[in-house]
Design a protein around this motif. Structure first.
Motif, PDB file in Angstrom:
ATOM      1  N   SER A 109      -5.861   2.670  10.044  1.00 54.61           N
ATOM      2  CA  SER A 109      -6.627   2.897  11.278  1.00 54.61           C
ATOM      3  C   SER A 109      -6.997   1.537  11.857  1.00 54.61           C
ATOM      4  CB  SER A 109      -7.891   3.729  11.012  1.00 54.61           C
ATOM      5  OG  SER A 109      -8.752   3.029  10.138  1.00 54.61           O
ATOM      6  N   LYS A 118     -10.031   4.912   3.357  1.00 55.36           N
ATOM      7  CA  LYS A 118     -10.351   4.151   2.122  1.00 55.36           C
ATOM      8  C   LYS A 118     -11.860   3.944   2.081  1.00 55.36           C
ATOM      9  CE  LYS A 118      -5.968   1.676   2.632  1.00 55.36           C
ATOM     10  NZ  LYS A 118      -5.716   2.048   4.050  1.00 55.36           N
ATOM     11  N   VAL A 168      -2.719  -0.556   6.080  1.00 54.35           N
ATOM     12  CA  VAL A 168      -3.778  -0.260   7.048  1.00 54.35           C
ATOM     13  C   VAL A 168      -3.432   1.025   7.798  1.00 54.35           C
ATOM     14  CG1 VAL A 168      -4.771  -1.060   9.217  1.00 54.35           C
ATOM     15  CG2 VAL A 168      -4.477  -2.654   7.316  1.00 54.35           C
ATOM     16  N   GLU A 185     -10.006  -0.276  10.433  1.00 51.59           N
ATOM     17  CA  GLU A 185      -9.890  -0.765   9.061  1.00 51.59           C
ATOM     18  C   GLU A 185      -9.507  -2.248   9.025  1.00 51.59           C
ATOM     19  OE1 GLU A 185      -8.173   2.097   6.059  1.00 51.59           O
ATOM     20  OE2 GLU A 185      -6.660   0.524   6.038  1.00 51.59           O
ATOM     21  N   ARG A 207     -12.447  -4.473   8.537  1.00 55.60           N
ATOM     22  CA  ARG A 207     -13.057  -4.285   7.207  1.00 55.60           C
ATOM     23  C   ARG A 207     -12.238  -5.014   6.142  1.00 55.60           C
ATOM     24  NH1 ARG A 207     -12.808   1.734   6.125  1.00 55.60           N
ATOM     25  NH2 ARG A 207     -13.928   1.275   4.207  1.00 55.60           N
TER      26      ARG A 207
END
Ligand SMILES: Cc1ncc(COP(=O)(O)O)c(C=O)c1O
Length: 419
Positions: free
Chosen positions: A125, A105, A123, A128, A131
């Protein structure tokens, strides 16, 4: 198995509109889409999975009308880019019923998701998590997330379509502990709520067994976590592209998978999660027919029928070796059928739409050809190879045909070229 839209009257008319008339009015190539077929498939899914959730996977085919149709039919929506989200937003699809996917993303995708307030972020990974948590930090309510798990299920499909095995780019491995790591990180973020788990084991899956196995593995993982409210089993339900094929029957899928989830939850002593399934192809593939005009017929080792489209409007044969049937419409002569290879106009020898399909021996330039089952991953995957403008999408219903997406023009293409 029937591979034409539900309202097709032989291959000559769809939605009560003769295909010859559509070709005359809107030109060729053109994608035709049967609204009633789409709505019917949405209802089939909702009925078979009731009271669970069905999210249409927008990557299969998306335009504003399609967003409206799935909204009116009560489906949720799965998007995997800021662009798909912008389309949904442009017609006010309720944000809480949107899931955002993507193995990569971009910051813009995530910013758009938070700006609109999508219901769930899947989600994909470990990195991520932080983030998403940082973006969720400033909000009043925690952001719901699902963790996409790789369940190590091989659905025995084309390699490019197997997304639940270990050696591919999607999801977090159950076996390696990456999924557990991501879950720990989500639980450690006060701005996130772990709503549940997600998996998507592949595409064009004809039997429910792989889904049942994946569901059991994910429920066992949920049990380790003390149970979770949601389990999303992705999409990937097969459709028949040719009459001798069969798709995945949604009722058979529902009976088998709901049964497996119930059994496994009982065995682990956890409450049953709310399920989501994410069909894309199964909703829209057979609703679509592509119309082409024959440009030339060439006799050689085989007979090539050259049409005015090709791999720019249908890259699937080149990508996956997909096979189609082709019908001539509008001119009935009673000529015997012979095997012919329908090819596109692009500068690639692999630009084949359908190899060795029966067509009338007297097929000639100017004839109209129709290719069924082209509603999913055709318009969505179309390109401008050879600076060829993309075809329009024409909806049909109740004897009426109208454009949903207009034909692209050379001017559209040149406008982007700002050098
Ligand atoms: C996460 C996810 N859900 C759903 C789908 C839809 O798959 P299909 O159109 O085969 O049902 C895909 C397809 O790639 C996907 O990646």
């Amino acid at each position: 198995m029937n591979i034409w839209p539900l309202t097709a009257d032989s291959p000559s008319a769809v939605g009560g509109v003769p295909l010859t008339e559509i070709a005359e009015r809107f030109g060729t190539p053109a994608y035709v889409i049967d609204e009633e077929h789409v709505r019917h498939r949405c209802r089939d899914y909702r009925k078979a999975l009731h009271p669970h959730r069905v999210a249409y996977a927008g990557k299969a085919f998306l335009c504003r009308a399609m967003v409206r149709w799935v909204h009116e039919e009560g489906l949720d929506l799965d998007v995997c880019s800021g662009g798909e989200l912008a389309l949904a937003r442009s017609v006010g699809f309720p944000p809480e019923r949107i899931l955002l996917h993507g193995n990569g993303k971009t910051p813009e995708d995530l910013a758009a998701a938070f700006d609109y307030g999508v219901g769930r972020i899947v989600v994909d990974s470990v990195g991520e998590v932080a983030r998403v948590a940082a973006l969720a930090g400033g909000r009043r309510h925690p952001q719901k997330v699902l963790v996409r798990v790789t369940p190590a299920v091989d659905p025995q499909v084309h390699r490019a379509m197997a997304t639940g095995v270990e050696d591919q780019k999607f999801g977090l491995s159950l076996a390696s502990g990456a999924a557990a790591d991501a879950v720990r990180r989500v639980l450690g973020q006060p701005s996130l709520t772990l709503a549940g788990l997600h998996c998507h084991i592949g595409s064009q899956i004809r039997e429910p067994d792989g889904y049942a196995t994946a569901a059991r593995r994910l429920v066992a993982f949920m049990a380790e976590l003390g149970g979770l409210p949601e389990l999303d089993l992705g999409g990937g339900h097969a459709v028949a592209y040719r009459p001798d094929e069969h798709g995945l029957d949604v009722q058979t899928f529902a009976d088998r998978v709901l049964g497996a989830v119930a059994e496994e939850c009982a065995a682990w002593g956890i409450p049953e999660p709310e399920l989501t399934v994410e069909p894309g192809r199964a909703i829209v593939a057979a609703a679509g027919v592509t119309l082409y005009r024959v440009l030339a017929v060439k006799q050689g080792v085989r007979t090539f029928v050259v049409v005015d489209g090709g791999m720019s409007d249908n890259p699937r044969p080149a990508l996956y070796g997909s096979r189609y049937t082709v019908a001539r419409v509008g001119r009935r002569t009673g000529a015997a059928e012979l095997p012919m290879t329908v090819v596109g106009r692009h500068c690639e020898a692999g630009d084949v739409i359908a190899a060795d399909v029966p067509l009338p021996a007297d097929v000639r330039a100017g004839d109209l050809l129709a290719v069924p089952c082209t509603g999913a991953y055709h318009h969505a995957m179309a390109s401008n190879y050879n600076q060829v403008a993309r075809p329009p999408v024409i909806a049909v219903r109740g004897g009426r045909a109208w454009p949903l997406v207009r034909r692209e023009t050379s001017e559209d293409l040149i406008r982007r070229d700002v050098g």
